[in-house]
Write a protein that holds these residues in place. Structure first.
Motif, PDB file in Angstrom:
ATOM      1  N   LEU A 151      35.886  28.044  34.355  1.00 12.48           N
ATOM      2  CA  LEU A 151      36.812  29.085  34.792  1.00 12.48           C
ATOM      3  C   LEU A 151      36.953  30.126  33.687  1.00 12.48           C
ATOM      4  N   ALA A 152      36.773  31.394  34.041  1.00 17.31           N
ATOM      5  CA  ALA A 152      36.899  32.495  33.082  1.00 17.31           C
ATOM      6  C   ALA A 152      37.919  33.496  33.605  1.00 17.31           C
ATOM      7  N   CYS A 153      38.671  34.091  32.698  1.00 12.99           N
ATOM      8  CA  CYS A 153      39.680  35.081  33.071  1.00 12.99           C
ATOM      9  C   CYS A 153      38.992  36.381  33.491  1.00 12.99           C
ATOM     10  N   ASP A 154      39.438  36.927  34.627  1.00 13.96           N
ATOM     11  CA  ASP A 154      38.883  38.177  35.139  1.00 13.96           C
ATOM     12  C   ASP A 154      39.642  39.412  34.673  1.00 13.96           C
ATOM     13  N   HIS A 155      40.670  39.215  33.853  1.00 17.71           N
ATOM     14  CA  HIS A 155      41.413  40.367  33.331  1.00 17.71           C
ATOM     15  C   HIS A 155      40.486  41.170  32.418  1.00 17.71           C
ATOM     16  N   HIS A 156      40.480  42.479  32.594  1.00 17.46           N
ATOM     17  CA  HIS A 156      39.567  43.359  31.848  1.00 17.46           C
ATOM     18  C   HIS A 156      39.658  43.103  30.339  1.00 17.46           C
ATOM     19  N   GLY A 157      38.533  42.776  29.747  1.00 17.69           N
ATOM     20  CA  GLY A 157      38.439  42.588  28.304  1.00 17.69           C
ATOM     21  C   GLY A 157      38.829  41.203  27.808  1.00 17.69           C
ATOM     22  N   CYS A 158      39.342  40.345  28.664  1.00 14.94           N
ATOM     23  CA  CYS A 158      39.757  39.006  28.234  1.00 14.94           C
ATOM     24  C   CYS A 158      38.540  38.085  28.195  1.00 14.94           C
ATOM     25  N   THR A 159      38.445  37.294  27.147  1.00 19.43           N
ATOM     26  CA  THR A 159      37.330  36.350  27.012  1.00 19.43           C
ATOM     27  C   THR A 159      37.787  34.891  27.127  1.00 19.43           C
ATOM     28  N   THR A 160      39.023  34.675  27.586  1.00 14.17           N
ATOM     29  CA  THR A 160      39.545  33.324  27.737  1.00 14.17           C
ATOM     30  C   THR A 160      38.776  32.585  28.829  1.00 14.17           C
ATOM     31  N   HIS A 161      38.456  31.337  28.534  1.00 17.40           N
ATOM     32  CA  HIS A 161      37.782  30.499  29.523  1.00 17.40           C
ATOM     33  C   HIS A 161      38.172  29.044  29.285  1.00 17.40           C
ATOM     34  N   THR A 162      37.959  28.226  30.297  1.00 16.60           N
ATOM     35  CA  THR A 162      38.260  26.806  30.194  1.00 16.60           C
ATOM     36  C   THR A 162      37.269  26.017  31.043  1.00 16.60           C
ATOM     37  N   THR A 163      37.143  24.762  30.723  1.00 13.58           N
ATOM     38  CA  THR A 163      36.297  23.841  31.473  1.00 13.58           C
ATOM     39  C   THR A 163      37.115  22.584  31.726  1.00 13.58           C
ATOM     40  N   PHE A 164      37.014  22.048  32.938  1.00 16.31           N
ATOM     41  CA  PHE A 164      37.683  20.788  33.240  1.00 16.31           C
ATOM     42  C   PHE A 164      36.880  20.029  34.284  1.00 16.31           C
ATOM     43  N   ASP A 165      37.096  18.728  34.323  1.00 20.78           N
ATOM     44  CA  ASP A 165      36.403  17.854  35.266  1.00 20.78           C
ATOM     45  C   ASP A 165      37.407  17.259  36.245  1.00 20.78           C
ATOM     46  N   LEU A 166      37.021  17.179  37.505  1.00 24.93           N
ATOM     47  CA  LEU A 166      37.812  16.508  38.529  1.00 24.93           C
ATOM     48  C   LEU A 166      36.880  15.628  39.354  1.00 24.93           C
ATOM     49  N   VAL A 167      37.391  14.502  39.777  1.00 27.23           N
ATOM     50  CA  VAL A 167      36.649  13.667  40.717  1.00 27.23           C
ATOM     51  C   VAL A 167      37.118  14.073  42.104  1.00 27.23           C
ATOM     52  N   ILE A 168      36.184  14.535  42.916  1.00 28.84           N
ATOM     53  CA  ILE A 168      36.502  14.958  44.273  1.00 28.84           C
ATOM     54  C   ILE A 168      35.941  13.898  45.215  1.00 28.84           C
ATOM     55  N   PRO A 169      36.845  13.153  45.882  1.00 27.10           N
ATOM     56  CA  PRO A 169      36.391  12.031  46.701  1.00 27.10           C
ATOM     57  C   PRO A 169      35.802  12.426  48.048  1.00 27.10           C
ATOM     58  N   ASP A 170      36.072  13.628  48.498  1.00 28.37           N
ATOM     59  CA  ASP A 170      35.652  14.083  49.819  1.00 28.37           C
ATOM     60  C   ASP A 170      34.384  14.919  49.704  1.00 28.37           C
ATOM     61  N   PRO A 171      33.338  14.602  50.482  1.00 22.70           N
ATOM     62  CA  PRO A 171      32.108  15.385  50.383  1.00 22.70           C
ATOM     63  C   PRO A 171      32.219  16.796  50.950  1.00 22.70           C
ATOM     64  N   GLY A 172      33.224  17.059  51.750  1.00 23.29           N
ATOM     65  CA  GLY A 172      33.376  18.390  52.337  1.00 23.29           C
ATOM     66  C   GLY A 172      32.341  18.642  53.415  1.00 23.29           C
ATOM     67  N   PRO A 173      32.439  19.781  54.104  1.00 25.84           N
ATOM     68  CA  PRO A 173      31.501  20.076  55.186  1.00 25.84           C
ATOM     69  C   PRO A 173      30.116  20.413  54.652  1.00 25.84           C
ATOM     70  N   SER A 174      29.120  20.198  55.479  1.00 24.33           N
ATOM     71  CA  SER A 174      27.759  20.576  55.082  1.00 24.33           C
ATOM     72  C   SER A 174      27.609  22.087  55.196  1.00 24.33           C
ATOM     73  N   ARG A 175      26.635  22.625  54.514  1.00 26.57           N
ATOM     74  CA  ARG A 175      26.352  24.057  54.565  1.00 26.57           C
ATOM     75  C   ARG A 175      26.027  24.495  55.991  1.00 26.57           C
ATOM     76  N   ASP A 176      25.321  23.639  56.731  1.00 29.11           N
ATOM     77  CA  ASP A 176      24.959  23.974  58.117  1.00 29.11           C
ATOM     78  C   ASP A 176      26.175  23.978  59.037  1.00 29.11           C
ATOM     79  N   ASP A 177      27.125  23.072  58.802  1.00 31.06           N
ATOM     80  CA  ASP A 177      28.308  22.987  59.656  1.00 31.06           C
ATOM     81  C   ASP A 177      29.327  24.083  59.374  1.00 31.06           C
ATOM     82  N   ASP A 178      29.507  24.428  58.111  1.00 27.73           N
ATOM     83  CA  ASP A 178      30.549  25.403  57.738  1.00 27.73           C
ATOM     84  C   ASP A 178      30.203  26.017  56.379  1.00 27.73           C
ATOM     85  N   LEU A 179      29.496  27.132  56.407  1.00 30.32           N
ATOM     86  CA  LEU A 179      29.049  27.758  55.157  1.00 30.32           C
ATOM     87  C   LEU A 179      30.218  28.066  54.226  1.00 30.32           C
TER      88      LEU A 179
END
Length: 87
Positions: free
Chosen positions: A17-45
């Protein structure tokens, strides 16, 4: 794009994740376990593309970041304060 991911669900996903504010260079990284596979690309882009984001939204907010429609993600330094409620 200020939010990108690496990994496949179900399972661990790394968020960049990076800040979109003009000129800001703040960024972060984080990990999450997502248990749900979500829809397929063919079913719901759009659902397929946004699945990780919707799942991570509460965590992103807990980190103090905000998504501003039309502007993207802003870090806690540039987050616009909430508007006062009407009385």
């Amino acid at each position: 794009m200020s939010l990108t991911t690496a990994g496949k669900t179900p399972g661990p996903v790394r968020f960049y994740l990076a800040c979109d504010h003009h000129g800001c260079t703040t960024h972060t990284t984080f990990d999450l376990v997502i248990p749900d596979p979500g829809p397929s690309r063919d079913d719901d882009l759009w659902g397929h593309l946004l699945h990780h984001t919707h799942t991570a939204a509460p965590h992103i907010e807990e980190l103090g970041w905000a998504y501003l429609h039309g502007n993207g993600y802003t870090c806690p330094t540039h987050r616009v304060p909430a508007l006062p409620s009407a009385s």
